[in-house]
Design an enzyme around this catalytic site. Sequence first.
Site, mmCIF file in Angstrom:
data_model
loop_
_atom_site.group_PDB
_atom_site.id
_atom_site.type_symbol
_atom_site.label_atom_id
_atom_site.label_comp_id
_atom_site.label_asym_id
_atom_site.label_seq_id
_atom_site.Cartn_x
_atom_site.Cartn_y
_atom_site.Cartn_z
ATOM 1 C CB CYS A 1 -0.414 -5.142 2.108
ATOM 2 S SG CYS A 1 0.802 -5.912 1.060
ATOM 3 C CE LYS B 1 -4.978 -5.193 -5.956
ATOM 4 N NZ LYS B 1 -4.373 -6.316 -5.252
ATOM 5 C CG HIS C 1 -3.107 -2.469 0.612
ATOM 6 N ND1 HIS C 1 -1.887 -2.029 0.165
ATOM 7 C CD2 HIS C 1 -3.199 -3.763 0.222
ATOM 8 C CE1 HIS C 1 -1.274 -3.011 -0.476
ATOM 9 N NE2 HIS C 1 -2.049 -4.080 -0.454
ATOM 10 C CG ASP D 1 -7.236 1.521 -2.019
ATOM 11 O OD1 ASP D 1 -7.539 0.941 -3.074
ATOM 12 O OD2 ASP D 1 -6.382 1.081 -1.229
ATOM 13 C CD GLN E 1 -8.994 -6.252 -3.211
ATOM 14 O OE1 GLN E 1 -9.714 -7.012 -3.852
ATOM 15 N NE2 GLN E 1 -7.694 -6.443 -3.087
HETATM 16 N N1 PMP Z 1 -5.303 -1.135 -1.902
HETATM 17 C C1 PMP Z 1 -5.949 -2.291 -1.693
HETATM 18 C C2 PMP Z 1 -7.217 -2.293 -0.897
HETATM 19 C C3 PMP Z 1 -5.423 -3.474 -2.235
HETATM 20 O O1 PMP Z 1 -6.075 -4.618 -2.039
HETATM 21 C C4 PMP Z 1 -4.247 -3.426 -2.992
HETATM 22 C C5 PMP Z 1 -3.637 -4.684 -3.575
HETATM 23 N N2 PMP Z 1 -3.591 -5.769 -2.702
HETATM 24 C C6 PMP Z 1 -3.629 -2.190 -3.185
HETATM 25 C C7 PMP Z 1 -4.193 -1.070 -2.620
HETATM 26 C C8 PMP Z 1 -2.368 -2.056 -3.976
HETATM 27 O O2 PMP Z 1 -2.587 -2.355 -5.304
HETATM 28 P P1 PMP Z 1 -1.372 -2.475 -6.325
HETATM 29 O O3 PMP Z 1 -0.389 -3.430 -5.698
HETATM 30 O O4 PMP Z 1 -1.980 -3.011 -7.573
HETATM 31 O O5 PMP Z 1 -0.794 -1.109 -6.481
#
Ligand code: PMP
Length: 413
Positions: free
Chosen positions: A370, A232, A129, A206, A209
């Site tokens: 993203c 999430k 991401h 990370d 998810q």
């Molecule tokens: N890493 C992953 C794999 C994600 O799916 C997301 C959110 N789509 C993020 C990081 C970023 O999370 P946040 O916007 O809550 O900081």
Amino acid sequence: MTGGAEAFADLEARRGDFPALDQEVNGNRLVYLDNAATSQKPRAVIEEVRRFYERDNSNVHRGVHELSNRATLGFEGARRRAAEFIGAATPEEIIFTRGTTEGINLVAAAWAGRHLRPGDRILLTEMEHHSNLVPWQILAARVGAEIEFVPVVGDEGLLDLSGFDARVRGARLFACTHISNALGTINPVKELCARARAAGAVALVDAAQSAGHAPLDVREIGCDFLAFSGHKMAGPTGIGILYGRRELLEKMDPYQGGGEMISSVHFEHSAWAPVPHKFEAGTPDISGAFGLRAAMDYLDAIGRERIMAHDLALAEYAYARLAEIPGIRLLGPARGRAGLVSFVLGDIHAHDVVMLADRVGIALRGGHHCTQPLHRRLGVESTVRASFYLYNTFAEVDRLADVLREIRRYFSR
Ligand code: PMP
């Protein structure tokens, strides 16, 4: 109708806990399939945040009055709960952040910013991401480090680990997503962290998810850092957790300066508070911490093993149902995928699919999610994503498949 509906009847009964699911959108009952972006919140979480503001609202740590004590106890209690939730050795290894993005930026600035030198290497994967890519690009430009990537192979979206040991050898940091938000791939983070750390790299996971979808134990995974977001996993927006191994946290610079993160301040210089407070400048998201604790309790009352089994069964069912639609291109692994399905529907633009699905009350997401470089690597500009959580049903997947078929027919007229 469906395969596994009966097997997960207990979870389907949980739908009633989520007030936002009980509404019509564009004249149809809402089918919420955008959980990878953010999940809905159960009443227990909403009420805990409300209860905090109605009874305990006060700032934390410095106060001596009753409300401040309650706020501090609740806030630090949430930290202990988070430590337990992910198997951290001590609550001092838990830092409250705004979410995954801030957690990774914190490590980039406060650990890598201090320890990396020109020419040092950072190893990422092609499926990260932007939150686990851009902070490293900024840091690399600042300190003169280089970034390399573990490749992703084909539409199946698995990491090509054949050259992993050679790639990670000499790298200072390896950072990898646990579950891909774009492909649904579940990466073998335990194995990768072990190989990275054996090669002398610091390993960051990370878990955006995975945290609310699967059991998570940082000591079993063997990572040095792990970041996730409350929103999430049934919790509020604006709060997240960064786990860091204490030994590393002790050797890091502060992330931001201000109140709460100091032990003493003089006009000329200051001394830092012990970890984790050294990394928590300013008034934190106190109500968010209360809400996050309620979310963790809610998920554990169901059982994360159970949620994972449901997510996987639903994703597998969705993959099979969607694969029947003529001209669809499904991305990510056919089996053993996390609770989401990404696809391209013939030559119909992802945003058109999402817009038409919304007209009948189905919430999907279309775009690059993203992960622009990954999409480029797969040769697609954008994809549609349906992402599931504990309250989604097999009947909703049937409805999604029917609506996608209709959209396909509409465009091929
Ligand atoms: N890493 C992953 C794999 C994600 O799916 C997301 C959110 N789509 C993020 C990081 C970023 O999370 P946040 O916007 O809550 O900081």
